[in-house]
Design an enzyme around this catalytic site. Structure first.
Site, PDB file in Angstrom:
ATOM      1  N   HIS A   1      -9.353  -5.777  22.805  1.00 23.04           N
ATOM      2  CA  HIS A   1      -7.994  -5.323  23.096  1.00 23.04           C
ATOM      3  C   HIS A   1      -7.802  -3.904  22.559  1.00 23.04           C
ATOM      4  O   HIS A   1      -7.442  -3.720  21.396  1.00 23.04           O
ATOM      5  CB  HIS A   1      -6.977  -6.260  22.448  1.00 23.04           C
ATOM      6  CG  HIS A   1      -7.111  -7.697  22.865  1.00 23.04           C
ATOM      7  ND1 HIS A   1      -8.106  -8.523  22.389  1.00 23.04           N
ATOM      8  CD2 HIS A   1      -6.364  -8.444  23.725  1.00 23.04           C
ATOM      9  CE1 HIS A   1      -7.973  -9.725  22.925  1.00 23.04           C
ATOM     10  NE2 HIS A   1      -6.935  -9.702  23.738  1.00 23.04           N
TER      11      HIS A   1
ATOM     12  N   HIS B   1      -4.222  -3.489  27.610  1.00 24.88           N
ATOM     13  CA  HIS B   1      -4.046  -4.469  26.529  1.00 24.88           C
ATOM     14  C   HIS B   1      -5.328  -5.207  26.194  1.00 24.88           C
ATOM     15  O   HIS B   1      -5.737  -5.255  25.032  1.00 24.88           O
ATOM     16  CB  HIS B   1      -2.958  -5.490  26.891  1.00 24.88           C
ATOM     17  CG  HIS B   1      -2.916  -6.658  25.941  1.00 24.88           C
ATOM     18  ND1 HIS B   1      -2.316  -6.582  24.701  1.00 24.88           N
ATOM     19  CD2 HIS B   1      -3.432  -7.912  26.037  1.00 24.88           C
ATOM     20  CE1 HIS B   1      -2.453  -7.744  24.085  1.00 24.88           C
ATOM     21  NE2 HIS B   1      -3.130  -8.563  24.880  1.00 24.88           N
TER      22      HIS B   1
ATOM     23  N   GLU C   1       9.424 -26.340   9.988  1.00 22.28           N
ATOM     24  CA  GLU C   1       8.099 -26.902   9.721  1.00 22.28           C
ATOM     25  C   GLU C   1       6.973 -25.896   9.944  1.00 22.28           C
ATOM     26  O   GLU C   1       6.052 -25.783   9.127  1.00 22.28           O
ATOM     27  CB  GLU C   1       7.847 -28.143  10.588  1.00 22.28           C
ATOM     28  CG  GLU C   1       8.716 -29.332  10.262  1.00 22.28           C
ATOM     29  CD  GLU C   1      10.028 -29.345  11.042  1.00 22.28           C
ATOM     30  OE1 GLU C   1      10.776 -30.338  10.959  1.00 22.28           O
ATOM     31  OE2 GLU C   1      10.310 -28.341  11.745  1.00 22.28           O
TER      32      GLU C   1
ATOM     33  N   HIS D   1      10.773 -40.923  16.620  1.00 24.21           N
ATOM     34  CA  HIS D   1      10.399 -40.697  15.230  1.00 24.21           C
ATOM     35  C   HIS D   1       9.165 -41.505  14.808  1.00 24.21           C
ATOM     36  O   HIS D   1       8.787 -41.486  13.629  1.00 24.21           O
ATOM     37  CB  HIS D   1      11.568 -41.042  14.299  1.00 24.21           C
ATOM     38  CG  HIS D   1      12.636 -39.986  14.267  1.00 24.21           C
ATOM     39  ND1 HIS D   1      13.210 -39.476  15.402  1.00 24.21           N
ATOM     40  CD2 HIS D   1      13.213 -39.327  13.225  1.00 24.21           C
ATOM     41  CE1 HIS D   1      14.119 -38.567  15.068  1.00 24.21           C
ATOM     42  NE2 HIS D   1      14.129 -38.457  13.754  1.00 24.21           N
TER      43      HIS D   1
END
Length: 628
Positions: A24, A252, A387, A449
């Site tokens: 890149h 890129h 998280e 859950h």
């Protein structure tokens, strides 16, 4: 000279990518001016990349690795010109994205956004280190180069929110704002007001021309003096200096081409036929980092000698696990989240660098470190419901050098942090994951859950230990193994109370699986983990009444059992082996002839009712075994 240094970085990067025919070039060429100025601000020692008070440099856009490697080579790190020429080759010290096996690379980056969170983690770790060791010993900065992609990822929002909350004035983000993405102009997918976003999160923000040396230098000087985390929005041109590809999204992710590189070199006054060329005056400027870094570390060592903190630092760097007196859970019926909570508190009381937190679930995870205070003074870190950022931040804590971090949440929400857990495994760092509410035993909260496939996915991860202890004694032994392991570990823990197990008959937790019950002529061997071990023991007793004998194996760690030799496995796996887990554990077919597991999502109801509905009762397991 600054321009010549920057162009040297550009052409080294371009030559690396061209020789590899892969990479890149856009970001390295666009960031070269910033990197040169930043090199004059960085305090680091190329002769000792682990010096504790060094500035940390994080390339969140890990695809710009060619620039990082060029900088490290020029600065005197153990990275040769030959290493640069081997860019992206098998087993080279210059892989496609930065890995910690390369001297000078602080943390593995590549998945966008994680590096921003890593930088926040380094900044938090530095604040904690300063709290422990004092500001004379810990006063360095964290610099992070990031791009549009990093700021689009949700993890950057999570992490920067915490950075603002904690006023991390040692954190400097440099946003390479080139307005280009792989698909074209960044505005097709991203047009928010970055200044307002970061100011709302508690950052000080300024915008500069990312190719104007004096503006870059002045911005860095202001950032170092700020009382807040600092964002420098550097407006840059992708592939700066690459002639017709300058400013194009086509630059890129593909080599620029030999012809273009030659023409670009000629335009800048470089020898167009010279590859990997470094003029002596450029080399001297960059290599000053060695002498300056050596001097800075020598002064720091003198401060350390007179600080009275030398013994504490020694304990932080080399924690002693041998003298820890773990709780005795023998004969105690406990949920493993409860026994684990006691273990965590013992570890925190005995290990100066042990700390961590939960994603707003400490009372449920049982992870509160009691009477140990909150970050930054204390050991409890409140991550909020973040998280992914939590895990990436704690990866940085683990890489900082003096901390042993844990991250906690419900097992089902491990899905939100899996990318960072994977990077922890890739780096082989001591990062402990506490996952409670481990199965359909969650009960009334229902299938959203109740983890089903998560156990298998963690077991499938290389360089990772997944423990699902069946009682408190196994939990202690699992921690003793994890503390000494070179890998990250997860503890998959029950919400419900589990029966205490008897002593092992053959083997132990360190073997991954061991015999709990043995009959010479057993028709079945039942292999289980966690809450299902007691179910198997009760089932074996019931079957024995009708003349069917069973062995029972507890398997707290699949990965450790997998590594045992053939003789050990054959000693355990007798008769028809049946795997029993309240999960979709197809990996158990490696050891088993049949499985008694789940192949659907859970249900909402009381835990005993849900277990019974899915067949996890003595009567239903007995019926299954009688039919096979």
């Amino acid at each position: 000279m600054l321009e010549k240094q920057a162009n040297t970085l550009r052409f080294l990067s371009a030559d690396m990518i061209q020789k590899a025919n892969s990479g890149h070039p856009g970001a390295p060429l666009g960031l070269a001016d910033i990197m040169v100025v930043l090199s004059r601000h960085l305090s680091h020692n190329p002769k000792n990349p682990t010096w504790l008070n060094r500035d940390r440099l994080v390339f969140s856009g890990g695809h710009a690795s060619a620039l990082l490697y060029s900088f490290l080579h020029l600065s005197g790190y153990d990275l040769s010109l030959e290493d640069l020429k081997n860019f992206r080759r098998l087993h080279s010290k210059t892989p496609g994205h930065p890995e910690i096996s390369t001297p000078g690379v602080e943390i593995a980056t590549g998945p966008l956004g994680q590096g921003v969170a890593n930088a926040v983690g380094f900044a938090m770790a530095a604040k904690k280190a300063e709290n422990l060791l004092g500001s004379e010993l810990i006063n360095h900065k964290i610099y992070c180069l990031c791009g549009d992609g990093d700021l689009q990822e949700g993890i950057s929002y999570e992490a920067c929110s915490l950075a603002g909350l904690h006023k991390l004035n040692n954190l400097i983000l440099i946003y390479d704002s080139n307005n280009i993405s792989i698909e074209g102009d960044v505005n097709i997918a991203f047009n928010e007001d970055i200044i307002k976003r970061f100011e709302a999160q508690g950052f000080e923000v300024e915008q500069i021309d990312g190719h104007h040396f004096e503006m870059i230098d002045a911005a860095l000087n202001r950032a170092k003096k700020s009382s807040k985390p600092y964002l420098i929005i550097a407006k840059t041109t992708i592939a700066k200096g690459a002639l017709e590809l300058e400013g194009s999204h086509h630059s890129h992710g593909a080599p620029l081409g030999e012809d273009l590189i030659k023409r670009a070199k000629a335009k800048c006054g470089f020898d167009e036929n010279a590859y990997f060329a470094i003029d002596e005056d450029v080399k001297i400027r960059f290599l000053s980092a060695v002498e300056l870094g050596d001097l800075a570390e020598a002064k720091w060592n003198q401060i350390l000698e007179n600080s009275g903190k030398k013994e504490l630092l020694k304990k932080l760097l080399n924690p002693d696990f041998s003298k820890i007196e773990f709780p005795n859970f023998k004969g105690k019926d406990l949920a493993t989240r409860d026994s684990n909570g006691e273990i965590l508190n013992v570890l925190a009381a005995n290990l100066e660098g042990f700390l961590g937190g939960s994603a707003d679930l400490a009372p449920s995870n049982k992870t509160e470190l009691k009477e140990m205070g909150d970050f930054v003074e204390g050991k409890n870190i409140h991550f909020g419901i973040r998280e992914h950022a939590m895990a990436a931040i704690n990866n940085a804590f683990a890489r900082y050098g003096i901390f042993l971090p844990f991250s906690a949440t419900f097992f089902i929400f491990s899905e939100y942090l899996k990318p960072a857990a994977r990077i922890a495994a890739l780096m082989k760092i001591k990062h402990f994951f506490i996952f409670t509410h481990d199965s359909i035993g969650v009960g009334e909260d229902g299938p959203t859950h109740q983890p089903i496939e998560q156990l298998s996915t963690f077991r499938a991860m290389p360089n990772f230990l997944t423990f699902r202890p069946a009682d408190g004694v196994e939990n202690v032994k699992a921690w003793q193994i994890a503390l000494k392991s070179e890998f990250p570990s997860a503890f998959i823990l029950s919400r419900q109370k589990l029966k205490a197990l008897s002593e092992p008959i053959f083997g132990d937790v360190e073997n991954g699986a061991y015999l709990l019950r043995e009959n010479k002529d057993a028709k079945f061997t039942l292999l289980a983990s966690g809450s299902e071990v007691s179910l198997c023991l009760d089932t074996a007793l019931e079957l024995e009444k009708s003349g069917i004998s069973c062995n029972v194996i507890s398997m707290p760690c699949y990965e450790l059992f997998e590594k045992q030799d053939k003789a050990y496995k054959e000693r355990l796996l007798k008769g028809k082996v049946v795997g029993v887990e309240a999960a979709n554990s197809k990996e158990l077919y490696q050891f088993c002839d049949a499985l008694y597991t789940l192949d659907s999502f859970g249900e909402s109801g009381k835990d005993k009712d849900v277990f019974d509905y899915f067949g996890f009762s003595v009567a239903k397991l007995c019926a299954f075994l009688r039919q096979i």
